[in-house]
Design a protein around this motif. Structure first.
Motif, PDB file in Angstrom:
ATOM      1  N   ILE A  69     101.134  55.162 -24.750  1.00  0.00           N
ATOM      2  CA  ILE A  69     102.097  55.795 -23.851  1.00  0.00           C
ATOM      3  C   ILE A  69     102.188  57.267 -24.245  1.00  0.00           C
ATOM      4  O   ILE A  69     101.709  57.664 -25.305  1.00  0.00           O
ATOM      5  N   PHE A  70     102.798  58.044 -23.373  1.00  0.00           N
ATOM      6  CA  PHE A  70     103.163  59.417 -23.703  1.00  0.00           C
ATOM      7  C   PHE A  70     104.649  59.424 -24.002  1.00  0.00           C
ATOM      8  O   PHE A  70     105.434  58.806 -23.288  1.00  0.00           O
ATOM      9  N   ASP A  71     105.039  60.109 -25.067  1.00  0.00           N
ATOM     10  CA  ASP A  71     106.454  60.196 -25.430  1.00  0.00           C
ATOM     11  C   ASP A  71     106.718  61.583 -25.990  1.00  0.00           C
ATOM     12  O   ASP A  71     106.181  61.947 -27.040  1.00  0.00           O
ATOM     13  N   GLU A  72     107.512  62.350 -25.280  1.00  0.00           N
ATOM     14  CA  GLU A  72     107.893  63.697 -25.709  1.00  0.00           C
ATOM     15  C   GLU A  72     106.681  64.560 -26.041  1.00  0.00           C
ATOM     16  O   GLU A  72     106.623  65.222 -27.074  1.00  0.00           O
ATOM     17  N   GLY A  73     105.683  64.518 -25.168  1.00  0.00           N
ATOM     18  CA  GLY A  73     104.524  65.368 -25.330  1.00  0.00           C
ATOM     19  C   GLY A  73     103.491  64.872 -26.326  1.00  0.00           C
ATOM     20  O   GLY A  73     102.491  65.520 -26.570  1.00  0.00           O
ATOM     21  N   ARG A  74     103.754  63.726 -26.916  1.00  0.00           N
ATOM     22  CA  ARG A  74     102.795  63.142 -27.854  1.00  0.00           C
ATOM     23  C   ARG A  74     102.209  61.880 -27.245  1.00  0.00           C
ATOM     24  O   ARG A  74     102.757  61.294 -26.332  1.00  0.00           O
ATOM     25  N   ILE A  75     101.120  61.462 -27.829  1.00  0.00           N
ATOM     26  CA  ILE A  75     100.525  60.192 -27.461  1.00  0.00           C
ATOM     27  C   ILE A  75     100.918  59.205 -28.548  1.00  0.00           C
ATOM     28  O   ILE A  75     100.763  59.475 -29.728  1.00  0.00           O
ATOM     29  N   VAL A  76     101.450  58.080 -28.132  1.00  0.00           N
ATOM     30  CA  VAL A  76     101.797  57.038 -29.075  1.00  0.00           C
ATOM     31  C   VAL A  76     100.793  55.913 -28.882  1.00  0.00           C
ATOM     32  O   VAL A  76     100.794  55.239 -27.856  1.00  0.00           O
ATOM     33  N   VAL A  77      99.898  55.771 -29.836  1.00  0.00           N
ATOM     34  CA  VAL A  77      98.970  54.648 -29.786  1.00  0.00           C
ATOM     35  C   VAL A  77      99.749  53.476 -30.346  1.00  0.00           C
ATOM     36  O   VAL A  77     100.060  53.435 -31.529  1.00  0.00           O
ATOM     37  N   LEU A  78     100.073  52.584 -29.483  1.00  0.00           N
ATOM     38  CA  LEU A  78     101.016  51.571 -29.882  1.00  0.00           C
ATOM     39  C   LEU A  78     100.383  50.420 -30.625  1.00  0.00           C
ATOM     40  O   LEU A  78     100.970  49.904 -31.537  1.00  0.00           O
ATOM     41  N   PHE A  79      99.266  49.986 -30.187  1.00  0.00           N
ATOM     42  CA  PHE A  79      98.976  48.635 -30.613  1.00  0.00           C
ATOM     43  C   PHE A  79      97.773  48.066 -30.006  1.00  0.00           C
ATOM     44  O   PHE A  79      96.875  48.734 -29.631  1.00  0.00           O
ATOM     45  N   ASN A  80      98.024  46.857 -29.773  1.00  0.00           N
ATOM     46  CA  ASN A  80      97.101  45.818 -29.438  1.00  0.00           C
ATOM     47  C   ASN A  80      95.876  46.324 -28.726  1.00  0.00           C
ATOM     48  O   ASN A  80      95.716  46.188 -27.560  1.00  0.00           O
ATOM     49  N   GLY A  81      95.047  46.867 -29.548  1.00  0.00           N
ATOM     50  CA  GLY A  81      93.699  47.090 -29.085  1.00  0.00           C
ATOM     51  C   GLY A  81      93.024  45.731 -29.032  1.00  0.00           C
ATOM     52  O   GLY A  81      93.412  44.817 -29.753  1.00  0.00           O
ATOM     53  N   PHE A  82      92.041  45.610 -28.187  1.00  0.00           N
ATOM     54  CA  PHE A  82      91.347  44.331 -28.082  1.00  0.00           C
ATOM     55  C   PHE A  82      89.959  44.553 -27.521  1.00  0.00           C
ATOM     56  O   PHE A  82      89.678  45.595 -26.940  1.00  0.00           O
ATOM     57  N   GLN A  83      89.108  43.574 -27.724  1.00  0.00           N
ATOM     58  CA  GLN A  83      87.774  43.617 -27.133  1.00  0.00           C
ATOM     59  C   GLN A  83      87.856  42.909 -25.800  1.00  0.00           C
ATOM     60  O   GLN A  83      88.268  41.763 -25.714  1.00  0.00           O
ATOM     61  N   LYS A  84      87.504  43.627 -24.772  1.00  0.00           N
ATOM     62  CA  LYS A  84      87.601  43.102 -23.418  1.00  0.00           C
ATOM     63  C   LYS A  84      86.383  42.237 -23.112  1.00  0.00           C
ATOM     64  O   LYS A  84      85.255  42.660 -23.287  1.00  0.00           O
ATOM     65  N   LYS A  85      86.651  41.018 -22.644  1.00  0.00           N
ATOM     66  CA  LYS A  85      85.564  40.086 -22.364  1.00  0.00           C
ATOM     67  C   LYS A  85      85.554  39.617 -20.916  1.00  0.00           C
ATOM     68  O   LYS A  85      84.700  38.847 -20.525  1.00  0.00           O
ATOM     69  N   THR A  86      86.534  40.082 -20.149  1.00  0.00           N
ATOM     70  CA  THR A  86      86.614  39.694 -18.738  1.00  0.00           C
ATOM     71  C   THR A  86      86.656  40.940 -17.875  1.00  0.00           C
ATOM     72  O   THR A  86      86.864  42.047 -18.369  1.00  0.00           O
ATOM     73  N   GLN A  87      86.501  40.765 -16.581  1.00  0.00           N
ATOM     74  CA  GLN A  87      86.493  41.887 -15.648  1.00  0.00           C
ATOM     75  C   GLN A  87      87.838  42.618 -15.632  1.00  0.00           C
ATOM     76  O   GLN A  87      87.883  43.831 -15.627  1.00  0.00           O
ATOM     77  N   LYS A  88      88.927  41.859 -15.617  1.00  0.00           N
ATOM     78  CA  LYS A  88      90.256  42.460 -15.567  1.00  0.00           C
ATOM     79  C   LYS A  88      90.888  42.457 -16.946  1.00  0.00           C
ATOM     80  O   LYS A  88      90.617  41.588 -17.761  1.00  0.00           O
ATOM     81  N   THR A  89      91.762  43.433 -17.182  1.00  0.00           N
ATOM     82  CA  THR A  89      92.514  43.461 -18.431  1.00  0.00           C
ATOM     83  C   THR A  89      93.433  42.244 -18.452  1.00  0.00           C
ATOM     84  O   THR A  89      94.202  42.031 -17.510  1.00  0.00           O
ATOM     85  N   PRO A  90      93.368  41.424 -19.506  1.00  0.00           N
ATOM     86  CA  PRO A  90      94.183  40.208 -19.557  1.00  0.00           C
ATOM     87  C   PRO A  90      95.679  40.509 -19.473  1.00  0.00           C
ATOM     88  O   PRO A  90      96.184  41.402 -20.162  1.00  0.00           O
ATOM     89  N   VAL A  91      96.371  39.750 -18.649  1.00  0.00           N
ATOM     90  CA  VAL A  91      97.811  39.923 -18.467  1.00  0.00           C
ATOM     91  C   VAL A  91      98.539  39.731 -19.796  1.00  0.00           C
ATOM     92  O   VAL A  91      99.511  40.430 -20.082  1.00  0.00           O
ATOM     93  N   SER A  92      98.068  38.811 -20.624  1.00  0.00           N
ATOM     94  CA  SER A  92      98.722  38.576 -21.921  1.00  0.00           C
ATOM     95  C   SER A  92      98.681  39.829 -22.796  1.00  0.00           C
ATOM     96  O   SER A  92      99.647  40.128 -23.505  1.00  0.00           O
ATOM     97  N   GLU A  93      97.589  40.585 -22.741  1.00  0.00           N
ATOM     98  CA  GLU A  93      97.488  41.825 -23.522  1.00  0.00           C
ATOM     99  C   GLU A  93      98.429  42.893 -22.966  1.00  0.00           C
ATOM    100  O   GLU A  93      99.059  43.628 -23.722  1.00  0.00           O
ATOM    101  N   ILE A  94      98.522  42.975 -21.654  1.00  0.00           N
ATOM    102  CA  ILE A  94      99.440  43.934 -21.029  1.00  0.00           C
ATOM    103  C   ILE A  94     100.879  43.590 -21.387  1.00  0.00           C
ATOM    104  O   ILE A  94     101.672  44.466 -21.756  1.00  0.00           O
ATOM    105  N   ASN A  95     101.226  42.310 -21.304  1.00  0.00           N
ATOM    106  CA  ASN A  95     102.591  41.886 -21.645  1.00  0.00           C
ATOM    107  C   ASN A  95     102.910  42.196 -23.103  1.00  0.00           C
ATOM    108  O   ASN A  95     104.016  42.624 -23.423  1.00  0.00           O
TER     109      ASN A  95
END
Length: 115
Positions: A69-95
């Motif tokens: 996300i962007f927060d106060e002019g910075r980028i906050v790399v939050l988390f859950n990086g993952f290896q994508k194995k399907t066409q769409k980004t998994p809803v569970s990862e987004i949640n």
């Protein structure tokens, strides 16, 4: 342009620890682009929804995603990086990304640390 990048919790470092040195190098390259470029093509960054973005990295036929996300002019790399194995980004990862974003804002409100 130069943006700061911060991480929250161990989500991002845990993800990076699972990658090979070359995969980490590719993700780091994407982070450098985020820090230094005003705009990036959708090949590298995609807006998911509600201020949540994903950094997109491809290496050796594999696809890796890191939410931020962007927060106060910075980028906050939050988390859950993952290896994508399907066409769409998994809803569970987004949640999970939205859950961690809320943790970040709760922590920030509670401690007013200027993260």
């Amino acid at each position: 342009m130069k943006r700061g990048i911060v991480t929250f919790g161990r989500y991002f470092s845990d993800f990076m620890a699972k990658l090979t040195a070359k995969e980490r190098e590719k993700v780091d390259y994407g982070l450098v682009l985020l820090k230094t470029q005003d705009r990036l093509p959708s090949k590298f960054v995609k807006h998911i929804r509600d201020g949540l973005y994903e950094l997109r990295t491809e290496y050796n036929g594999n696809i890796y995603r890191v939410f931020f996300i962007f927060d106060e002019g910075r980028i906050v790399v939050l988390f859950n990086g993952f290896q994508k194995k399907t066409q769409k980004t998994p809803v569970s990862e987004i949640n999970m990304a939205f859950k961690i974003r809320e943790e970040y804002y709760d922590y920030k409100r509670k401690y007013d640390t200027g993260l």
